[in-house]
Scaffold this active site. Structure first.
Site, short mmCIF file in Angstrom:
data_model
loop_
_atom_site.label_atom_id
_atom_site.label_comp_id
_atom_site.label_asym_id
_atom_site.label_seq_id
_atom_site.Cartn_x
_atom_site.Cartn_y
_atom_site.Cartn_z
N HIS A 374 -85.93 -55.93 -6.35
CA HIS A 374 -85.21 -56.27 -7.57
C HIS A 374 -84.91 -57.77 -7.66
CE1 HIS A 374 -83.20 -55.61 -11.23
NE2 HIS A 374 -82.78 -54.38 -11.00
N ASP A 378 -87.70 -57.27 -12.37
CA ASP A 378 -86.57 -56.65 -13.09
C ASP A 378 -86.85 -55.17 -13.31
OD1 ASP A 378 -85.26 -59.06 -13.20
OD2 ASP A 378 -86.27 -59.64 -15.07
#
Lengths: 531, 323
Positions: A374, A378
């Site tokens: 992450h 995204d």
């Protein structure tokens, strides 16, 4: 004289061994010291040298059998041995073997010990290693694999102390029934925990309807008539590579401070081994046909299991696929194979009732689990990628037929199309093939180009071709890209103009993989210049 | 036990053997009235007279030539060559006559001759009076080579040499004459071909000869302070060589350093290393190291001579490289 080969004792702690394979066949001549068979101990697979020279007359224990040490496993004949003597030896060895096995089964330890014969020294094969003669002798006696040892002597030489320390470690471990974390296991342990610590792992899952994919696979395998057998893994590599061309960020590698966007898509496939796993990768997967991918996957998996992988096979991966479906896992949260930034976990295929086209049907579903870092990717991008992959897998027909070919093949189809007329024919052939398999693509392209080519007389032919190049890049039709670049250059376009046209579209198209298309464009320009 | 110098021990052995056997006599340059260049034969002339302690002209050829003849005729001569460097002068007598006679006469001729000579640097005696040439004689079938390092060994080995029916070259070290040590009382012999472990240790075997035994022992003492236990083996006789003791020691320690004062090239260290490489290869846990003089004539300048002779530090350094 007939000689009886005994199960070797390959380690201090070895009590049993499994014959993992004979390296010679019955009737074959074997020299003393040549590898005769492979024996798997608790820890390692060891090639065992023949203790005698002669003909491997009779194998008493087949591959796969697990046996206590020092029992007869084969009979070797010398030249000129009498057949009757050999038969008698085999009978005697078989009787010994049966007795030994019975004794071991009956836990008659004492009796078995009396039957134990002296075992000839066997050499343990190992990689090049600096080792003192004294340490080498001890390692040989104790059946220690030298490659597992530390070298504490001058210049990293393995000395006696190192062998003793290792044996002591083994002894302690045996008492506690603990397997040392070393070799491959140590690498896996280190890398997994490092990845877990560094990357911000998030896993998203999507259930994919693979009914059509199953049909495609069946059709392909039926058409291949057993020549090739495509696995789901092969198909997944193919589609994932295709989807990654549109999502370069998911195909990225990263360090602490930088993100690298590789120029190729190298998809790793996790291969489970008996004592660990390796992830060799398929280089430039997006440029390979399904058949090429399938052969490559099988080749890598075979070599991985035989411990024959080269370093380059496991280096420079950009994305990994790990399939636990065959072991019954539904969905899981795979750990990213750093420095890659995403990994796809593949679950089992289950047939379920589902509403399709307003009707209740039996359909096949597969769970895909995408773990991503992450920090780099995204959530929305990851979800988009997974959804794109799902879309492709659920409607696989157009994509499967779009088998990339080399630019040379595209440009010089049908025996060397060099003139505009020949090229036109080759282009037409390609378009015809596309019409059969992906009519939407051709129709879409025709619609896009129609007005440019036929209506707008204000544009020069060169500009029309350049626009066509841009559109071809946008829809990602390789035939069209190559054909229009070729024509544009015939009309006097410079490589810069072509690159700019392609670049506009890459930018405009947003998703199209910069790397893949730019390579294709570059190669087309080069091919034109050559002819 | 008596406390005696190396020189006194040799003198005692000569005296005892001469008293014991009237066939034993000594001859050489200044061995009589003068008592020997290093004083080793002091007092023998007085006790045994000019017939058994012969002062000879300065002719090594004559000394050894007559000794070979006397030995073949049944006497037991103990000739002295004042410096080992002069062995070149009488090489034919020793090498081609003394060493070969028993063999060539099918065992019927015996040559019970013990040639005493002196090796070693350290006195500033320069290139022609300081050499250690034992390797030449080791390479000579038919001769036994003895190199004692302590007074007790010198006495027992000299007695054994004189009683041996074959030619023996008994190599004394000029720098050892003054050292003293315990020596058993009375007559005794030490068998030729029996090495002595001068210090026991488990980590590394150091084989040292003659004066180097003492430097090896000093190195061992220093290293013991660091927990490295050095085993010092003194072969005492180079021919016959006690392989068994050497190999047993290397089997125990797994490491071998060889120290001798002679130049390294072609030295006895190469032979010892080869024995271990051939017969004890599997015992080795590290490469074999040799500590010896550089391949050059012995320098006259005292600082250069000191640099030339292997010392405790060089031995320690070699040991550290492999332990």
């Amino acid at each position: 004289m007939a000689n009886i080969v005994l199960m070797p004792k390959l380690g201090l702690t070895m009590k049993k061994g499994r014959i993992s394979g004979w390296l010679k066949n019955e009737g074959e001549w074997v020299n003393q010291g040549e590898p005769l068979l492979e024996v798997m101990t608790e820890k390692v697979n060891v090639k065992v040298e023949s203790p005698f020279t002669g003909i491997l007359y009779k194998i008493l224990c087949d591959k796969g059998t697990t046996l206590p040490i020092s029992v007869p496993i084969a009979v070797m004949a010398e030249e000129g041995d009498d057949e009757a003597v050999l038969q008698a030896t085999v009978a005697r060895a078989q009787a010994d073997l049966a007795e030994a096995l019975q004794a071991s089964a009956g836990r008659e330890e004492e009796k078995r010990k009396q039957k134990t014969r002296a075992v000839k020294p066997f050499t343990v094969f190992s990689g090049e290693r600096k080792i003192s003669p004294r340490a080498a002798r001890l390692a040989r006696q104790e059946g220690v694999d030298v490659s597992l040892l530390n070298g504490s002597g001058p210049g990293g030489r393995v000395v006696e102390e190192d062998v003793l320390a290792y044996l002591e470690q083994l002894r302690l471990h045996e008492e506690q029934n603990v397997i040392p974390i070393d070799g491959m296991r140590a690498v896996i342990a280190e890398r997994m925990s490092a990845s877990r610590k560094q990357a911000a792992h998030v896993t998203i899952m999507a259930e994919v309807d693979v009914t059509a994919l199953r049909d495609v696979r069946n059709q392909l395998n039926a058409a291949g008539e057993g020549r090739v057998n495509f696995s789901y893994t092969d198909l997944l590599v193919k589609f994932t590579a295709e989807a990654l061309t549109e999502y370069p960020m998911v195909n990225s590698r990263s360090s602490e401070n930088e993100i690298f966007l590789p120029g190729s898509i190298n998809i790793g496939v996790a291969v489970a081994l008996e004592n660990g796993l390796v992830v060799p990768n398929i280089k430039n997967a997006h440029r390979l046909s399904l058949e090429q991918i399938s052969l490559k996957v099988k080749d890598l998996a075979n070599r991985a299991r035989n411990n024959e992988l080269n370093p380059e096979d496991v280096e420079n991966g950009t994305f990994t696929i790990t399939n636990l479906g065959m072991f019954g896992a539904e969905g899981f949260t795979p750990i990213i194979n750093r420095p890659e930034t995403a990994i796809l976990g593949v679950g089992i295929i289950r047939t379920k009732p589902a509403i399709s086209g307003g009707k209740l049907e039996k359909r096949d579903f597969m769970m895909l689990s995408l773990s991503f870092d992450h920090r780099i990717i995204d959530g929305s991008l990851a979800a988009e990628f997974l959804s794109r992959l799902k879309e492709m897998l659920e409607d696989p027909y157009p994509w499967l037929q779009l088998q990339p070919q080399t630019v040379e093949e595209l440009v010089i189809a049908a025996g060397g199309a060099r003139t505009p007329r020949q090229l036109r024919a080759a282009y037409q052939n390609g378009i015809d093939r596309l019409m059969e398999t992906a009519p939407d693509l051709v129709m879409g392209f025709s619609a896009l180009t129609e007005r440019i080519f036929f209506d707008d007389s204000a544009l020069s032919s060169l500009h029309k071709e350049l626009i066509a190049v841009a559109l071809a890049v946008y829809i990602k039709c390789e035939y069209c890209i190559v054909a229009h670049i070729y024509k544009a250059m015939q009309l006097g376009a410079t490589p810069e103009q072509v690159l700019e046209a392609a670049g506009v579209s890459v930018f405009f198209g947003g998703g199209a993989a910069l790397a893949h298309v730019s390579t294709l464009v570059q190669e087309s320009i080069e091919a034109f210049s050559k002819h | 036990m008596l406390e005696m110098t190396y020189s006194q021990a040799i003198n005692a052995a000569l005296r005892e053997e001469m008293r014991r056997d009237s066939r034993v006599f000594i001859l050489g340059e200044d061995v009589g009235v003068f008592g020997g260049c290093f004083g080793v034969t002091a007092g023998l002339y007085e006790e045994f007279g000019p017939e058994r302690v012969l002062d000879t002209p300065i002719s090594e050829t004559a000394i050894i030539g007559s000794a070979v003849g006397a030995a073949a005729a049944g006497l037991r001569p103990v000739p002295e060559i004042m410096f080992m460097d002069f062995m070149t002068v009488c090489m034919d007598e020793f090498f081609n006559q003394a060493a070969k006679m028993r063999y060539m006469f099918g065992g019927k001729a015996r040559v019970p001759l013990t040639l005493r000579t002196v090796c070693g640097a350290g006195l500033g005696a320069a290139a022609q009076h300081s050499q250690s040439l034992e390797a030449w004689f080791v390479h000579m079938p038919g001769v036994k080579v003895v190199m004692p390092s302590t007074p007790a060994d010198a006495k027992g080995l000299l007695a054994a040499s004189i009683r041996d029916d074959n030619p023996v070259i008994f190599i004394e070290h000029k720098m050892l004459y003054g050292i003293s040590g315990p020596v058993p009382e009375g007559e005794y012999t030490i068998p030729l071909g029996k090495a002595d472990i001068k210090r026991e240790g488990r980590d590394v075997t150091v084989v040292a000869t003659s004066a180097m035994v003492h430097r090896a022992l000093a190195a061992a003492e220093t290293l013991a302070g660091e927990g490295i236990e050095v085993e010092v083996v003194d072969p005492r006789t180079l021919v016959p060589f006690d392989k068994e003791t050497l190999l047993r020691s290397v089997e125990k320690t797994g490491r071998l350093v060889i120290v001798h004062e002679a130049v390294k090239t072609g030295g006895i260290g190469g032979e010892i290393a080869a024995i271990v490489a051939e017969e004890g290869f599997d015992f080795l846990d590290a490469p074999i190291k040799r500590v010896a003089a550089p391949f050059t004539p012995v320098p006259f300048s005292p600082p250069l001579e000191a640099a030339y002779i292997p010392d405790e530090n060089k031995i320690i350094q070699a040991i550290r490289e492999i332990v």
